[in-house]
Design an enzyme around this catalytic site. Structure first.
Site, PDB file in Angstrom:
ATOM      1  CG  HIS A  45      -2.089   0.865   1.164  1.00 23.46           C
ATOM      2  ND1 HIS A  45      -2.006   2.230   1.259  1.00 23.46           N
ATOM      3  CD2 HIS A  45      -3.400   0.577   0.979  1.00 23.46           C
ATOM      4  CE1 HIS A  45      -3.220   2.741   1.147  1.00 23.46           C
ATOM      5  NE2 HIS A  45      -4.082   1.763   0.969  1.00 23.46           N
ATOM      6  CD  GLU A  70     -10.757  -1.701   2.435  1.00 21.87           C
ATOM      7  OE1 GLU A  70     -10.648  -0.733   1.652  1.00 21.87           O
ATOM      8  OE2 GLU A  70      -9.903  -1.981   3.284  1.00 21.87           O
ATOM      9  CG  HIS A 102     -11.854  -2.531   8.258  1.00 20.33           C
ATOM     10  ND1 HIS A 102     -12.007  -1.362   8.975  1.00 20.33           N
ATOM     11  CD2 HIS A 102     -11.042  -2.222   7.222  1.00 20.33           C
ATOM     12  CE1 HIS A 102     -11.325  -0.386   8.379  1.00 20.33           C
ATOM     13  NE2 HIS A 102     -10.728  -0.883   7.313  1.00 20.33           N
ATOM     14  NE  ARG A 157      -6.384   0.152   9.526  1.00 19.62           N
ATOM     15  CZ  ARG A 157      -7.325   0.850   8.911  1.00 19.62           C
ATOM     16  NH1 ARG A 157      -7.524   2.105   9.222  1.00 19.62           N
ATOM     17  NH2 ARG A 157      -8.034   0.334   7.959  1.00 19.62           N
ATOM     18  CD  GLU A 185      -5.225  -0.517   4.330  1.00 17.29           C
ATOM     19  OE1 GLU A 185      -5.573  -0.071   3.233  1.00 17.29           O
ATOM     20  OE2 GLU A 185      -6.040  -0.897   5.191  1.00 17.29           O
TER      21      GLU A 185
HETATM   22  C1  LER Z   1      -9.649   2.337   5.517  1.00 16.35           C
HETATM   23  O1  LER Z   1      -9.862   2.024   6.857  1.00 16.35           O
HETATM   24  C2  LER Z   1      -9.005   1.222   4.787  1.00 16.35           C
HETATM   25  O2  LER Z   1      -8.947   0.106   5.241  1.00 16.35           O
HETATM   26  C3  LER Z   1      -8.408   1.512   3.470  1.00 16.35           C
HETATM   27  O3  LER Z   1      -8.066   0.335   2.807  1.00 16.35           O
HETATM   28  C4  LER Z   1      -9.305   2.361   2.609  1.00 16.35           C
HETATM   29  O4  LER Z   1      -9.102   2.095   1.255  1.00 16.35           O
HETATM   30 MN    MN Z   2      -8.046  -1.504   3.943  1.00 12.67          MN
END
Ligand code: LER
Ligand code: MN
Length: 291
Positions: free
Chosen positions: A9, A149, A185, A214, A243
């Site tokens: 990312h 997503e 998420h 994260r 990411e």
């Molecule tokens: C935002 O929380 C996220 O996960 C990103 O991948 C948005 O594209």
């Molecule tokens: Mn994401």
């Protein structure tokens, strides 16, 4: 056997896409051995297509894209003008992604990335199926696929689980749409990572490998063996992108948007390089344990 293309990312390094910033992303991703770079487009009109194409060629590294909705361009709204702008913004994202040779546009394009204070209306849930049917046709014409997503409840009120994303994809019934999973998420919203993956095995098209905090992979509480084994069991051979976000490299606006109130890492080189090894190891192990 590792068949998944692995991406990095852009926001490991930057949220802006000027030539010097984009160059760092390409240079690092290439030197670590990633297969592609993910470009997150908050506004596709601001993406310099010529620059991006030039860097893709120069570094011999493709780009995949994601598009986010915005408060004034939001498919989940009940305001027809905001919905119209939301659909137009995704259409533009598809166009730009096609111009830079991406095979997919993922991301939370169905709503803004923000905390909502009420649920979406039933009418919006019905209307969005029509929007995605039109957008699926656009994606097909551009030669790519469009994904949804699932975000956690504090970043969207519309699609919080893989099943909700799959519901829209299945209602539209187009192979040009797919579910985009993000582990950060999922860790908040899915009761079981493996079951969530298996239930959308037929429509999963993109994955964000992100730790539960994260931060760097392996520093959170994600059950990575369970997740990668589930991917192997459904035969997922699509792209996977690492990411991770840190205020150490992102500006104030992005830091606030993503609620990054602590600093998980300061050196993206270490985190990005280690993540590639981490993902390869888990994918290989999952394939062996499945065999
Ligand atoms: C935002 O929380 C996220 O996960 C990103 O991948 C948005 O594209
Ligand atoms: Mn994401």
């Amino acid at each position: 056997m590792n068949t998944n293309r692995l991406g990095m990312h852009m926001m490991l390094y930057t949220s802006t896409w000027s030539e010097p910033d984009a160059r760092v992303v390409f240079e690092r991703a290439k030197s670590f051995g990633y297969d592609f770079v993910e470009l997150l487009m908050f506004d596709a009109d601001t993406v310099d297509v010529a620059l991006t194409r030039r860097l893709i060629q120069e570094y011999d590294l493709p780009v995949e894209a994601t598009v986010c909705g915005a408060p004034d361009a939001d498919l989940s709204s009940d305001d027809p003008e905001i919905v119209r702008r939301g659909e137009a913004a995704i259409a533009r994202g598809i166009e730009v992604a096609g111009d830079i040779g991406a095979t997919l546009v993922g991301g939370p394009n169905f709503s803004a990335v923000q905390r909502y204070h009420s649920p979406p209306s039933a009418a919006a849930r019905e209307r969005i199926v029509e929007s995605y049917a039109r957008l699926a046709d656009r994606a097909a014409s551009a030669g790519l696929r469009l994904g949804l997503e699932a975000l956690n409840r504090y970043e969207s009120n519309f699609v919080n689980t893989l099943a909700q994303a799959a519901d829209i994809v299945r209602k539209v019934g187009s192979s040009s749409l797919f579910v985009h999973a993000d582990l950060f998420h999922m860790n908040m919203e899915e009761p079981c990572l493996a079951a969530a993956v298996k239930d959308v095995g037929d429509v999963l098209g993109y994955v964000h490998v992100a730790e539960s905090n994260r931060g760097a992979l392996g520093t959170g509480n994600t059950d990575w063996p369970a997740f990668f084994t589930a991917l192997a069991e459904i035969g997922y051979d699509g792209p996977i992108t690492f990411e991770s976000f840190s205020p150490a490299v992102l500006g104030e606006e992005m830091t606030a948007l993503l609620a990054l109130w602590r600093v998980p890492w300061t050196d993206p080189d270490i985190v990005a390089r280690d993540a590639l090894t981490f993902m390869r190891d888990h994918i290989d192990r999952a394939h062996h344990s499945k065999a």
